[in-house]
Every structure is written in C-alpha cells, then in structure tokens.
Motif scaffolding. Structure first.
Motif, short mmCIF file in Angstrom:
data_model
loop_
_atom_site.label_atom_id
_atom_site.label_comp_id
_atom_site.label_asym_id
_atom_site.label_seq_id
_atom_site.Cartn_x
_atom_site.Cartn_y
_atom_site.Cartn_z
N ALA A 124 -63.40 -34.40 -16.11
CA ALA A 124 -64.51 -34.81 -16.96
C ALA A 124 -65.80 -34.92 -16.16
N HIS A 125 -65.73 -35.45 -14.96
CA HIS A 125 -66.93 -35.60 -14.14
C HIS A 125 -67.45 -34.25 -13.65
N THR A 168 -64.63 -37.23 -22.12
CA THR A 168 -64.06 -38.27 -21.28
C THR A 168 -62.55 -38.12 -21.12
N GLU A 187 -67.38 -47.37 -20.50
CA GLU A 187 -65.98 -47.07 -20.19
C GLU A 187 -65.65 -47.30 -18.72
N ASP A 188 -66.54 -46.92 -17.81
CA ASP A 188 -66.24 -47.05 -16.38
C ASP A 188 -66.17 -48.52 -15.95
N SER A 231 -68.07 -40.23 -19.51
CA SER A 231 -67.41 -41.46 -19.98
C SER A 231 -68.32 -42.10 -21.00
N ARG A 232 -67.74 -42.94 -21.86
CA ARG A 232 -68.55 -43.63 -22.86
C ARG A 232 -69.50 -44.60 -22.17
N VAL A 259 -70.30 -36.74 -25.08
CA VAL A 259 -69.43 -37.40 -24.10
C VAL A 259 -68.10 -36.67 -24.09
N ARG A 274 -59.84 -37.67 -14.92
CA ARG A 274 -61.17 -38.21 -14.69
C ARG A 274 -62.04 -37.23 -13.90
#
Length: 350
Positions: free
Chosen positions: A89-90, A78, A176-177, A108-109, A76, A86
């Motif tokens: 990370a994506h 994140t 997380e999201d 994300s977690r 992960v 964000r």
C-alpha cells in the motif's frame, strides 16, 4: 461521497503480480471518467471502475474514496491492518502523481478533524460518532491504550458489525496508523463502561501516552531459548512495523563468539568485539537511516543475532555482508529474506 472497497475471499485472491505501475497508467487514462462519476455521485459505477484496478495491485487491499485533507477527495488504498500488505500500500502511494485540487492519495485512512460530526448507516441504524463513548485504560508500562467502545446501537448489531464500526470510528478519530501504533485491545461493548468518556477525548489521551516515547528508547530483556538456555536481548522500544512501512526486508546477522560463560553468554574479549562490531554497524545504519533500522539483537548459546529491517531497494544487505568480513571469532553469516510482517521479531513487537 464515501465509498469502501472490500477484501476478496481468500480463495479468489491468488498470487498477485506487482500492478502498481499499471494502476497509475490506468489512473491517468481513467481520471476524466472517475472525476465525472464522483461529481455525479455515482457510487456504484465508481466502484465498478476502481475496484478492478485496485485488485490488480493486490486483491487483499481495501480502497476508499473519502474527503481529502487538502484536496477535494482522497483515494485511500490500505492494507486494513494486514501487516503482509502494508508495504504494498505504501509503495502504491509513493508512486502516486502529485496531489492537486481534486485528488490526494494515502496508504492508510487519515484522521478526520470533523470525525465527531460524522454519521453513517450501520446495519440500518444511525452510527453517530458524537454518541460514541469510550472506556480507556493504559496498562502500566505499556505504550498502548486499551479501549472499550460503546454506542447505543451496538446492542442491535452482531459482534462482527460492532467491531467493524468501532474500528472505523477509531480510524476516523486517530488515523489508521496511529490506531496501529497506540491502541491495544479493542472491545465493542453493549453497555456503557464505567468512567467512559466521549470519543472526542481519545486523540488527547493517545497524544499524552505517545509523548512518553518521543525519544529513542531501548529495552533490555531476558528469557530462554527453545532448549531452555538463557537469552539476553536488547530491543527498540516501542518496536512497531507501522513506523517503517517500506522496511519489509529482514537482514539477520549471526556472529558466533569465542568467549562465553557457562550459560553461553558473551564475556571478556567477545563483549568488546561485539560492541566494536555494533558501533561500526550503527555508523553505517546512521547513513542508511532512510533505508534501514536496527530492530533488536540477542545473545544465546554462543551466538549473537542482529535483526535489521530495510527497504529492499536500498543497500543495507550489501553493507551487512561487507561488515562481517572483519569478524574473527567464528564463521559469521548474513541471511536476507522478505518479511513484511516482521515475523522474525514478533516477540519484541509491542
């Protein structure tokens, strides 16, 4: 094995380049060593290996090796709540190789179905999630759950450590999201709240709140500009950047209108012209729904400003510039800028 990376100090972060492609080249070359260290349980050596590679993507990213949902392990990487990171990370996750039996990759977690059975060391104390109690409150007309989190060890911890433990527990319980989407104020408590429930009930409460917003909704809002002039806005509701993690390009379309009332709001032919423009814009955005979203539009002082967020690799900005050519009630404008935190519409984020 569960292993966490930490954010570097601000003064060490610097201005990173885009190291995403380089990371995946490194991963392919280093995979045999990573697998061997994980199998041997060599957490410290694994950290020494992975941390510099993640740091090259961006020093502010946080990384974690955790149990996978389908694979044996998950890597992960994140933003850990930092809206500015964000999209990075994506994009890192989107560039990842296909998951296999050993590894999967997440930006994300993820929620852990066995979260309630987890225990970890926090400040030398056992933090068992089956002893975590939550006071839950859903403010009227608010699409979020406020949480007061209590654990028997919280009285032994400092404020920052209590908050870190509470946030980690919520990430495990919801992912997380969904914490970003549906959780509002978080208060770590040293005394158990009245009417507290076991943490295991949190996903069901959040799912119930979320069910009220399954369909697209819009809110009509009224306010004032900085100069005190009336302002009317229509905004997507709820409006959450976490729902559009790759849409970090802000496109602002400004349309001056000729027919206005004494307060500067559109009337008559201008209302019809604005409606026609937005119908044509909506038709284009429908075709671009994987690349752009209309966040809000507002009218004040003789101008309508339409705020769109888009994936910068798409064509939304081009379509916006093509559309304004037909506007006849003044000189229209399209402004395009990077805005990963959606700061231009922060007043409408909820």
């Amino acid at each position: 094995m569960r292993l966490f990376g930490r954010k570097d100090d601000e003064e060490e972060a610097g201005e990173p380049g885009d190291g995403i492609a380089g990371f995946w080249v490194w991963w392919q070359e280093s995979r045999p060593r990573v697998d061997a260290l994980v199998a041997a349980g060599e957490a410290e050596k694994l950290s020494e290996l992975i941390a510099p590679a993640v740091n090259a993507v961006h020093p502010g990213l946080v990384w974690e090796v955790a149990p996978g949902r389908n694979a044996a392990h998950a890597l992960v990487v994140t933003a850990a709540g930092d809206a500015e990171l964000r999209s990075r990370a994506h994009r890192w996750a989107r560039a990842a190789p296909p998951a296999d039996l050993l590894w999967e990759f997440h930006p994300s977690r993820q929620a852990n179905p066995q979260a309630i059975d987890l225990t970890l060391d926090v400040g030398g104390f056992e933090f068992a999630l089956d002893k975590l109690m939550l006071g839950l409150r859903v403010p009227r007309s608010t699409p979020r759950v406020d949480i007061a989190a209590y654990h028997p060890i919280f009285g032994e911890l400092d404020d920052d450590t209590r908050m870190d433990a509470a946030l980690l527990a919520l990430d495990w319980l919801l992912g997380e999201d969904d914490v970003a989407r549906w959780v509002g104020e978080i208060t770590p408590a040293t005394f158990q709240p009245i009417d507290a429930v076991a943490a295991a009930h949190l996903p069901a409460v959040v799912a119930d709140v979320a069910s009220g917003y399954a369909e697209e909704q819009w809110a009509l809002l009224e306010g004032q500009t900085a100069s005190g002039a009336p302002l009317v806005a229509t905004a997507r509701y709820p409006l959450r950047p976490v729902d559009y993690p790759l849409f970090d390009q802000h496109i602002a379309i400004t349309l001056p209108y000729a027919h206005r009332d004494e307060f500067g709001l559109p009337v008559g032919d201008s209302v019809a012209a604005l409606r026609d423009f937005e119908e044509r814009l909506g038709a284009r955005l429908l075709k671009l729904r994987d690349d752009a979203v209309l966040a809000t539009h507002l009218s004040a002082e003789g101008h309508r400003v339409i705020h769109i967020y888009a994936d910068p690799t798409g064509d939304a900005a081009i379509h916006a510039k093509e559309l304004i050519v037909s506007w006849e009630e003044g000189e229209p404008r399209v402004d395009v800028a990077s805005d990963p935190s959606w700061s231009a519409v922060v007043a409408f984020v909820n």
